[in-house]
Design a protein around this motif. Structure first.
Motif, PDB file in Angstrom:
ATOM      1  N   TYR A   7       0.841   0.974 -14.097  1.00  0.00           N
ATOM      2  CA  TYR A   7       1.314   2.304 -14.466  1.00  0.00           C
ATOM      3  C   TYR A   7       2.636   2.634 -13.778  1.00  0.00           C
ATOM      4  CZ  TYR A   7       1.590   7.405 -14.445  1.00  0.00           C
ATOM      5  OH  TYR A   7       2.030   8.698 -14.554  1.00  0.00           O
ATOM      6  N   LEU A   8       2.738   2.280 -12.509  1.00  0.00           N
ATOM      7  CA  LEU A   8       3.974   2.536 -11.766  1.00  0.00           C
ATOM      8  C   LEU A   8       5.162   1.840 -12.425  1.00  0.00           C
ATOM      9  CD1 LEU A   8       5.589   3.522  -9.319  1.00  0.00           C
ATOM     10  CD2 LEU A   8       4.763   1.515  -8.070  1.00  0.00           C
ATOM     11  N   TRP A   9       4.984   0.583 -12.811  1.00  0.00           N
ATOM     12  CA  TRP A   9       6.078  -0.150 -13.446  1.00  0.00           C
ATOM     13  C   TRP A   9       6.456   0.460 -14.799  1.00  0.00           C
ATOM     14  CZ3 TRP A   9       9.739  -2.816 -11.560  1.00  0.00           C
ATOM     15  CH2 TRP A   9       9.547  -3.588 -10.412  1.00  0.00           C
ATOM     16  N   PHE A  10       5.443   0.885 -15.572  1.00  0.00           N
ATOM     17  CA  PHE A  10       5.753   1.536 -16.845  1.00  0.00           C
ATOM     18  C   PHE A  10       6.540   2.825 -16.620  1.00  0.00           C
ATOM     19  CE2 PHE A  10       2.181  -0.769 -19.189  1.00  0.00           C
ATOM     20  CZ  PHE A  10       3.057  -1.463 -20.006  1.00  0.00           C
ATOM     21  N   VAL A  11       6.180   3.585 -15.605  1.00  0.00           N
ATOM     22  CA  VAL A  11       6.912   4.814 -15.295  1.00  0.00           C
ATOM     23  C   VAL A  11       8.372   4.500 -14.962  1.00  0.00           C
ATOM     24  CG1 VAL A  11       7.159   6.651 -13.572  1.00  0.00           C
ATOM     25  CG2 VAL A  11       4.917   6.180 -14.593  1.00  0.00           C
TER      26      VAL A  11
ATOM     27  N   TRP B  41       0.825  -1.203   0.000  1.00  0.00           N
ATOM     28  CA  TRP B  41       0.000   0.000   0.000  1.00  0.00           C
ATOM     29  C   TRP B  41       0.866   1.262   0.000  1.00  0.00           C
ATOM     30  CZ3 TRP B  41      -5.003   0.532  -0.970  1.00  0.00           C
ATOM     31  CH2 TRP B  41      -5.844  -0.569  -0.799  1.00  0.00           C
ATOM     32  N   VAL B  42       2.100   1.141   0.441  1.00  0.00           N
ATOM     33  CA  VAL B  42       3.012   2.283   0.466  1.00  0.00           C
ATOM     34  C   VAL B  42       3.645   2.491  -0.903  1.00  0.00           C
ATOM     35  CG1 VAL B  42       5.058   3.280   1.550  1.00  0.00           C
ATOM     36  CG2 VAL B  42       3.466   1.895   2.905  1.00  0.00           C
ATOM     37  N   LEU B  43       4.121   1.413  -1.503  1.00  0.00           N
ATOM     38  CA  LEU B  43       4.689   1.454  -2.848  1.00  0.00           C
ATOM     39  C   LEU B  43       4.132   0.255  -3.611  1.00  0.00           C
ATOM     40  CD1 LEU B  43       6.697   2.974  -4.682  1.00  0.00           C
ATOM     41  CD2 LEU B  43       8.433   1.317  -3.986  1.00  0.00           C
ATOM     42  N   PRO B  44       3.122   0.451  -4.449  1.00  0.00           N
ATOM     43  CA  PRO B  44       2.404  -0.670  -5.071  1.00  0.00           C
ATOM     44  C   PRO B  44       3.119  -1.278  -6.272  1.00  0.00           C
ATOM     45  CG  PRO B  44       1.436   1.395  -5.771  1.00  0.00           C
ATOM     46  CD  PRO B  44       2.516   1.749  -4.770  1.00  0.00           C
ATOM     47  N   VAL B  45       4.346  -1.785  -6.051  1.00  0.00           N
ATOM     48  CA  VAL B  45       5.011  -2.520  -7.116  1.00  0.00           C
ATOM     49  C   VAL B  45       4.381  -3.897  -7.284  1.00  0.00           C
ATOM     50  CG1 VAL B  45       7.203  -1.294  -6.946  1.00  0.00           C
ATOM     51  CG2 VAL B  45       6.773  -3.257  -5.454  1.00  0.00           C
ATOM     52  N   GLY B  46       3.588  -4.323  -6.315  1.00  0.00           N
ATOM     53  CA  GLY B  46       2.753  -5.507  -6.394  1.00  0.00           C
ATOM     54  C   GLY B  46       1.356  -5.129  -5.940  1.00  0.00           C
ATOM     55  N   ASP B  47       0.399  -6.005  -6.176  1.00  0.00           N
ATOM     56  CA  ASP B  47      -0.974  -5.703  -5.799  1.00  0.00           C
ATOM     57  C   ASP B  47      -1.099  -5.561  -4.286  1.00  0.00           C
ATOM     58  OD1 ASP B  47      -2.013  -5.777  -8.400  1.00  0.00           O
ATOM     59  OD2 ASP B  47      -2.086  -7.962  -8.353  1.00  0.00           O
ATOM     60  N   PRO B  48      -1.616  -4.419  -3.797  1.00  0.00           N
ATOM     61  CA  PRO B  48      -1.811  -4.264  -2.354  1.00  0.00           C
ATOM     62  C   PRO B  48      -2.813  -5.286  -1.829  1.00  0.00           C
ATOM     63  CG  PRO B  48      -1.896  -2.139  -3.464  1.00  0.00           C
ATOM     64  CD  PRO B  48      -1.912  -3.194  -4.531  1.00  0.00           C
ATOM     65  N   PRO B  49      -2.661  -5.720  -0.572  1.00  0.00           N
ATOM     66  CA  PRO B  49      -3.562  -6.724  -0.007  1.00  0.00           C
ATOM     67  C   PRO B  49      -4.850  -6.094   0.505  1.00  0.00           C
ATOM     68  CG  PRO B  49      -1.920  -6.128   1.618  1.00  0.00           C
ATOM     69  CD  PRO B  49      -1.586  -5.353   0.373  1.00  0.00           C
ATOM     70  N   GLY B  50      -5.816  -6.935   0.766  1.00  0.00           N
ATOM     71  CA  GLY B  50      -7.081  -6.497   1.336  1.00  0.00           C
ATOM     72  C   GLY B  50      -7.927  -7.703   1.680  1.00  0.00           C
ATOM     73  N   ASP B  51      -9.120  -7.448   2.205  1.00  0.00           N
ATOM     74  CA  ASP B  51      -9.999  -8.559   2.556  1.00  0.00           C
ATOM     75  C   ASP B  51     -11.147  -8.656   1.561  1.00  0.00           C
ATOM     76  OD1 ASP B  51     -11.613  -6.440   3.166  1.00  0.00           O
ATOM     77  OD2 ASP B  51     -11.943  -6.993   5.271  1.00  0.00           O
ATOM     78  N   ALA B  52     -11.967  -9.703   1.725  1.00  0.00           N
ATOM     79  CA  ALA B  52     -13.067  -9.948   0.799  1.00  0.00           C
ATOM     80  C   ALA B  52     -14.096  -8.820   0.835  1.00  0.00           C
ATOM     81  CB  ALA B  52     -13.720 -11.292   1.105  1.00  0.00           C
ATOM     82  N   TRP B  53     -14.311  -8.245   2.016  1.00  0.00           N
ATOM     83  CA  TRP B  53     -15.300  -7.179   2.125  1.00  0.00           C
ATOM     84  C   TRP B  53     -14.937  -5.991   1.237  1.00  0.00           C
ATOM     85  CZ3 TRP B  53     -14.748  -2.102   3.663  1.00  0.00           C
ATOM     86  CH2 TRP B  53     -15.939  -1.375   3.807  1.00  0.00           C
ATOM     87  N   GLY B  54     -13.658  -5.637   1.184  1.00  0.00           N
ATOM     88  CA  GLY B  54     -13.242  -4.475   0.406  1.00  0.00           C
ATOM     89  C   GLY B  54     -12.705  -4.786  -0.971  1.00  0.00           C
ATOM     90  N   GLU B  55     -12.837  -6.037  -1.409  1.00  0.00           N
ATOM     91  CA  GLU B  55     -12.209  -6.439  -2.671  1.00  0.00           C
ATOM     92  C   GLU B  55     -12.671  -5.603  -3.853  1.00  0.00           C
ATOM     93  OE1 GLU B  55     -11.663 -10.354  -5.552  1.00  0.00           O
ATOM     94  OE2 GLU B  55     -12.913 -10.478  -3.771  1.00  0.00           O
ATOM     95  N   GLN B  56     -13.952  -5.301  -3.891  1.00  0.00           N
ATOM     96  CA  GLN B  56     -14.470  -4.521  -5.003  1.00  0.00           C
ATOM     97  C   GLN B  56     -13.754  -3.178  -5.100  1.00  0.00           C
ATOM     98  OE1 GLN B  56     -18.736  -4.268  -5.198  1.00  0.00           O
ATOM     99  NE2 GLN B  56     -18.684  -2.365  -6.390  1.00  0.00           N
ATOM    100  N   ALA B  57     -13.365  -2.610  -3.977  1.00  0.00           N
ATOM    101  CA  ALA B  57     -12.699  -1.311  -3.966  1.00  0.00           C
ATOM    102  C   ALA B  57     -11.213  -1.415  -4.275  1.00  0.00           C
ATOM    103  CB  ALA B  57     -12.911  -0.637  -2.610  1.00  0.00           C
ATOM    104  N   TRP B  58     -10.500  -2.382  -3.647  1.00  0.00           N
ATOM    105  CA  TRP B  58      -9.044  -2.402  -3.807  1.00  0.00           C
ATOM    106  C   TRP B  58      -8.561  -3.126  -5.055  1.00  0.00           C
ATOM    107  CZ3 TRP B  58      -7.264  -7.293  -4.084  1.00  0.00           C
ATOM    108  CH2 TRP B  58      -7.874  -8.301  -3.322  1.00  0.00           C
ATOM    109  N   ALA B  59      -9.406  -3.949  -5.664  1.00  0.00           N
ATOM    110  CA  ALA B  59      -8.936  -4.704  -6.827  1.00  0.00           C
ATOM    111  C   ALA B  59      -8.614  -3.814  -8.020  1.00  0.00           C
ATOM    112  CB  ALA B  59      -9.961  -5.772  -7.218  1.00  0.00           C
ATOM    113  N   VAL B  60      -9.184  -2.594  -8.073  1.00  0.00           N
ATOM    114  CA  VAL B  60      -8.888  -1.707  -9.200  1.00  0.00           C
ATOM    115  C   VAL B  60      -7.453  -1.199  -9.178  1.00  0.00           C
ATOM    116  CG1 VAL B  60     -11.286  -0.946  -9.332  1.00  0.00           C
ATOM    117  CG2 VAL B  60      -9.653   0.371  -7.977  1.00  0.00           C
ATOM    118  N   LEU B  61      -6.729  -1.454  -8.098  1.00  0.00           N
ATOM    119  CA  LEU B  61      -5.376  -0.923  -7.979  1.00  0.00           C
ATOM    120  C   LEU B  61      -4.385  -1.607  -8.909  1.00  0.00           C
ATOM    121  CD1 LEU B  61      -5.203  -0.441  -4.107  1.00  0.00           C
ATOM    122  CD2 LEU B  61      -5.773   1.238  -5.872  1.00  0.00           C
ATOM    123  N   TRP B  62      -4.814  -2.650  -9.618  1.00  0.00           N
ATOM    124  CA  TRP B  62      -3.930  -3.269 -10.594  1.00  0.00           C
ATOM    125  C   TRP B  62      -3.430  -2.236 -11.611  1.00  0.00           C
ATOM    126  CZ3 TRP B  62      -4.257  -3.297 -15.849  1.00  0.00           C
ATOM    127  CH2 TRP B  62      -5.467  -2.835 -16.407  1.00  0.00           C
TER     128      TRP B  62
END
Length: 379
Positions: free
Chosen positions: A162-166, A136-157
């Motif tokens: 984008y970070l890797w392309f930069v 969550w601090v530096l998203p070079v990988g998918d940030p973790p989360g729980d099932a309740w919030g999956e709909q919200a955090w899964a868009v962080l892919w």
């Protein structure tokens, strides 16, 4: 690209997510060796601004209705990566370290605000993070989360990709300038090999490699736009080749369906091929796009989407999640139950946009701080 899908039924609340689109602030300018692209105040490319706004609307529309054909009508992710690639190539006229620091600041500060709000909510729902919370601090990988919030955090892919392309852009741009067209053509090889020859690794590494391979061509198309390579291509060659690539993507999608669906977001090679041809046409044949400047409302809407693109993208799924309990409350008001189409997904779509605007008002000013601008409630 794997991801759970979300249905837009107002009742009950269904947490899930499909990955889509993207989101990068700022606007490229035309290549100095190509024909001029109409711009508005501040040198903004109004055509690119409009494409970014349409891409964001398409993202929210897909996540509400989940129409699989929307990816064929407008491949938002490919468009957004191409726009970002063009902007990155322009920015790299300055020292690379300075550019990367600026991109990280604009990306990470809004993400950290989102992480704080969503993280607290997930903790209240029983989430117990581990050491991988550092993503969550530096998203070079998918940030973790729980099932309740999956709909919200899964868009962080998208932010991770984008970070890797930069980070890779200084090297990619150097290689692209050595042999633009061969590098552009060869950039489709990784997704082809990962689909047909090699197995994508499991976990965060596999997700990152898959998404980078799918959208590498579009990112490099942004380079080609900025460097004037696209403007030197003969129109007949583009009109001939782009539909062939797109047709190959459609053929692959319909012959490699996932659970019976031809949704491009679930079929990496089809996504890469369709996006490649579609975006090539969009960037090679750029129409005159000065009309929004003559229509105050349209100009204002496009400007708002571009100034708050990261906020809209980060918070749109939260808005869709929140629309469900809002609709539940409305069902308890007899006059609203009688006079409003509360069981319509279209009505949920409208409610979600109201909540997205609320998120823009509450959190959009963080984008101003990240860009070292004076914070404003609305741009």
């Amino acid at each position: 690209m794997a991801g759970a899908h979300r249905r837009g039924a107002p009742r009950p609340s269904p947490p899930a997510e499909e990955r889509s689109a993207p989101v990068v602030t700022g606007t490229p300018v035309p290549a100095p060796c190509g024909p001029p692209v109409p711009t508005g105040r501040g040198g903004r490319d109004r055509y690119f601004d409009a494409l970014r706004a349409v891409a964001l609307v398409r993202v929210v529309t897909y996540h509400t209705f989940e129409w699989p054909w929307l990816g064929l009508v407008f491949p938002s992710m490919g468009v957004m990566f191409a726009l970002a690639g063009s902007l990155m190539a322009r920015s790299l006229e300055r020292p690379a370290a300075q550019v990367i620091r600026g991109r990280l600041r604009r990306l990470l500060i809004p993400l950290w605000a989102f992480a704080l709000v969503l993280g607290v909510a997930m903790l209240l729902h029983g989430w117990r993070p581990g050491a991988d919370v550092l993503y969550w601090v530096l998203p070079v990988g998918d940030p973790p989360g729980d099932a309740w919030g999956e709909q919200a955090w899964a868009v962080l892919w998208y932010l991770r990709t984008y970070l890797w392309f930069v980070l890779l852009s200084p090297l990619l741009l150097r290689g692209f300038r050595i042999a633009p067209l061969p590098v552009l053509a060869l950039s489709l090889c990784p997704v082809l090999l990962l689909t047909t020859v090699w197995n994508v690794p499991d976990g965060r590494l596999g997700s990152a490699l898959s998404d980078l391979s799918v959208f590498l061509f579009c990112w490099l198309l942004g380079f080609a736009h900025r460097e004037g390579v696209l403007d030197r291509l003969r129109p007949a060659a583009v009109v001939t080749s782009a539909p062939v690539v797109m047709a190959a993507g459609v053929w692959w999608a319909f012959h490699h369906r996932i659970d019976g669906s031809y949704d491009l977001d679930d079929i990496p090679l089809a996504q890469a091929l369709w996006s490649a041809g579609f975006v090539l046409l969009l960037l090679r044949f750029r129409p005159h796009f000065g009309w929004p400047a003559r229509h105050a409302v349209a100009d204002r809407v496009v400007k708002l989407f571009n100034a708050r693109a990261v906020t809209v993208y980060l918070w749109h799924e939260v808005a869709l999640m929140a629309s469900v309990p809002v609709l539940d409350l409305m069902w308890n008001v007899p006059v609203l139950e009688r006079d409003l189409p509360l069981d319509s997904v279209w009505f949920q779509f409208a409610v979600a946009w109201v909540l997205i605007l609320a998120a823009v008002a509450l959190f959009g000013w963080i984008e101003d701080l990240a860009a070292k601008r004076s914070p404003r409630l609305l741009p």
